[in-house]
Design a protein around this motif. Structure first.
Motif, mmCIF file in Angstrom:
data_model
loop_
_atom_site.group_PDB
_atom_site.id
_atom_site.type_symbol
_atom_site.label_atom_id
_atom_site.label_comp_id
_atom_site.label_asym_id
_atom_site.label_seq_id
_atom_site.Cartn_x
_atom_site.Cartn_y
_atom_site.Cartn_z
ATOM 1 N N UNK A 26 0.704 -0.875 -0.433
ATOM 2 C CA UNK A 26 -0.208 -0.540 0.606
ATOM 3 C C UNK A 26 0.672 1.266 0.371
ATOM 4 N N UNK A 27 2.417 0.932 0.924
ATOM 5 C CA UNK A 27 2.624 2.838 0.770
ATOM 6 C C UNK A 27 3.646 2.961 -0.617
ATOM 7 N N UNK A 28 4.083 1.575 -1.049
ATOM 8 C CA UNK A 28 4.945 1.431 -2.508
ATOM 9 C C UNK A 28 3.933 1.591 -3.296
ATOM 10 N N UNK A 29 3.143 1.444 -3.617
ATOM 11 C CA UNK A 29 1.993 1.737 -4.811
ATOM 12 C C UNK A 29 0.770 1.620 -4.485
ATOM 13 N N UNK A 45 0.302 11.792 7.683
ATOM 14 C CA UNK A 45 0.412 11.173 6.674
ATOM 15 C C UNK A 45 -0.893 9.659 6.552
ATOM 16 N N UNK A 46 -1.665 10.197 5.805
ATOM 17 C CA UNK A 46 -2.643 9.348 5.170
ATOM 18 C C UNK A 46 -2.681 8.634 4.047
ATOM 19 N N UNK A 47 -2.460 7.238 3.760
ATOM 20 C CA UNK A 47 -1.277 7.029 2.163
ATOM 21 C C UNK A 47 -3.006 5.754 2.141
ATOM 22 N N UNK A 48 -3.579 5.797 0.434
ATOM 23 C CA UNK A 48 -4.664 4.818 0.278
ATOM 24 C C UNK A 48 -3.923 4.122 -0.758
ATOM 25 N N UNK A 49 -4.168 3.012 -1.149
ATOM 26 C CA UNK A 49 -4.128 2.122 -1.893
ATOM 27 C C UNK A 49 -6.087 1.333 -2.584
ATOM 28 N N UNK A 50 -5.960 1.365 -3.757
ATOM 29 C CA UNK A 50 -7.863 0.480 -4.109
ATOM 30 C C UNK A 50 -6.957 -0.503 -4.495
ATOM 31 N N UNK A 51 -8.222 -1.115 -3.865
ATOM 32 C CA UNK A 51 -7.979 -2.984 -3.793
ATOM 33 C C UNK A 51 -9.038 -3.198 -4.993
ATOM 34 N N UNK A 56 -10.178 0.155 -0.964
ATOM 35 C CA UNK A 56 -8.893 -0.189 -0.512
ATOM 36 C C UNK A 56 -8.340 0.244 1.282
ATOM 37 N N UNK A 57 -7.370 -0.066 0.991
ATOM 38 C CA UNK A 57 -6.661 -0.368 2.396
ATOM 39 C C UNK A 57 -6.009 1.581 2.241
ATOM 40 N N UNK A 241 -12.460 -8.381 -5.732
ATOM 41 C CA UNK A 241 -11.076 -7.919 -4.793
ATOM 42 C C UNK A 241 -9.807 -8.180 -5.891
ATOM 43 N N UNK A 242 -9.379 -6.716 -6.834
ATOM 44 C CA UNK A 242 -8.096 -7.179 -7.711
ATOM 45 C C UNK A 242 -6.843 -7.610 -6.995
ATOM 46 N N UNK A 243 -6.681 -7.978 -5.654
ATOM 47 C CA UNK A 243 -5.376 -8.513 -5.154
ATOM 48 C C UNK A 243 -6.251 -9.886 -4.689
ATOM 49 N N UNK A 244 -7.033 -10.544 -3.950
ATOM 50 C CA UNK A 244 -7.164 -11.273 -3.907
ATOM 51 C C UNK A 244 -8.365 -12.522 -4.420
ATOM 52 N N UNK A 245 -9.084 -11.259 -5.453
ATOM 53 C CA UNK A 245 -9.698 -12.381 -6.178
ATOM 54 C C UNK A 245 -11.035 -12.285 -5.390
#
Length: 291
Positions: A26-29, A45-51, A56-57, A241-245
């Motif tokens: 999440x933090x890297x991409x 800081x608030x960092x978000x990633x869509x899944x 997302x997270x 969920x495009x990470x876990x399916x």
């Protein structure tokens, strides 16, 4: 593990190493990042990633003087598409972490609605610029459910629906008046509650409670942002969920005249959700405030 991770399709994450790996990704991409300097000089800081679709997270923390990030908390989120309320909102930082509870008065159910603020970074940014004021703001309420049940609707004709709308409008006016100190409104509300109690007491001897109660929205447990709800399903989408399916249901609900969206894992939902049916379950109430 955050107990509502499964709601957005991370139900199989059960090891600390797997969760840490997900947070690092999440933090890297990331897809969204906000860094704000608060009044004490800390870089929050608030960092978000869509899944997947609107879910997302989100990771919150702060940077030190050497630009090293220290995570404070993470949480799953789901962002709905409906405006649930327009009201003055109060914010309060939760003890021991960089997260905020928000609250507003909702006359439709007669209680103070307390929810977990999703866009912490935006709020802190507004505070740092001195632009947060006591004006009505639009709020998008969503719920994450660990599990749920699908129920059939109560049969209603057009006349019953019109009567319900009129009664609801009249009751909302009474609640607003009672909050302003109108004694007649308080008395009318008390008489209404007595009549409702008498009706339920008579019908409960022969009818199931869920054929009497159409929808409800009430606090659940000791945590102030969890609620037990029963609401009418207006729209349903099955997304991955495009990470876990894993597949999750995203539902638009009408609950006590409040439009909101709920996300629940397909494997944790009993029944087939369709428009016109009802969803029953316990939700963690989150909200996105449009500053």
């Amino acid at each position: 593990m955050h107990k509502f991770l499964g709601s957005i399709g991370f139900s199989k994450l059960n090891k600390v190493t797997e969760i840490d790996m997900m947070i690092r990704k999440t933090m890297e991409s990331y897809d969204d990042k906000i860094v704000v300097e608060d009044e004490s000089g800390r870089l929050i800081s608030q960092i978000s990633k869509n899944c997947g679709s609107d879910m997302g997270i989100s990771v919150c923390g702060e940077y030190d003087e050497e630009n090293q990030f220290y995570r404070d908390l993470y949480f799953p989120f789901f962002r709905g598409a409906n405006i649930s309320a327009q009201a003055e909102v109060s914010f309060e930082r939760q003890i021991g972490r960089e997260s905020f509870a928000a609250a507003y008065e909702d006359p439709r159910i007669g209680i103070t609605m307390i929810f977990f603020l999703q866009n912490v970074g935006e709020y802190l940014n507004m505070v740092s610029r001195g632009e947060v004021s006591r004006v009505p703001l639009s709020i998008q309420l969503v719920g994450l459910a660990q599990e749920g049940i699908i129920l059939f609707p109560i049969k209603k004709d057009k006349k019953m629906e019109e009567e319900y709308k009129e009664n609801t409008k009249y009751r909302n006016q009474l609640i607003t008046a009672a909050r302003s100190g109108d004694e007649d409104a308080m008395e009318n509300l008390t008489l209404e509650d007595i009549d409702t109690y008498s009706m339920i007491s008579r019908r409960i001897e022969q009818d199931d409670i869920l054929t009497i109660v159409d929808t409800y929205f009430m606090p659940y447990g000791l945590e102030c942002d969890q609620y037990h709800i029963l609401g009418d399903i207006l729209n349903v989408a099955l997304v991955k969920n495009n990470i876990t399916g894993e597949e999750v249901y995203q539902m638009e609900l009408l609950c006590n005249d409040i439009h909101m969206d709920v996300c629940v894992n397909k494997n944790s939902l009993f029944g087939e959700p369709e428009p016109g049916r009802r969803f029953k379950g316990v939700i963690w109430l989150q909200g996105y405030v449009n500053f």
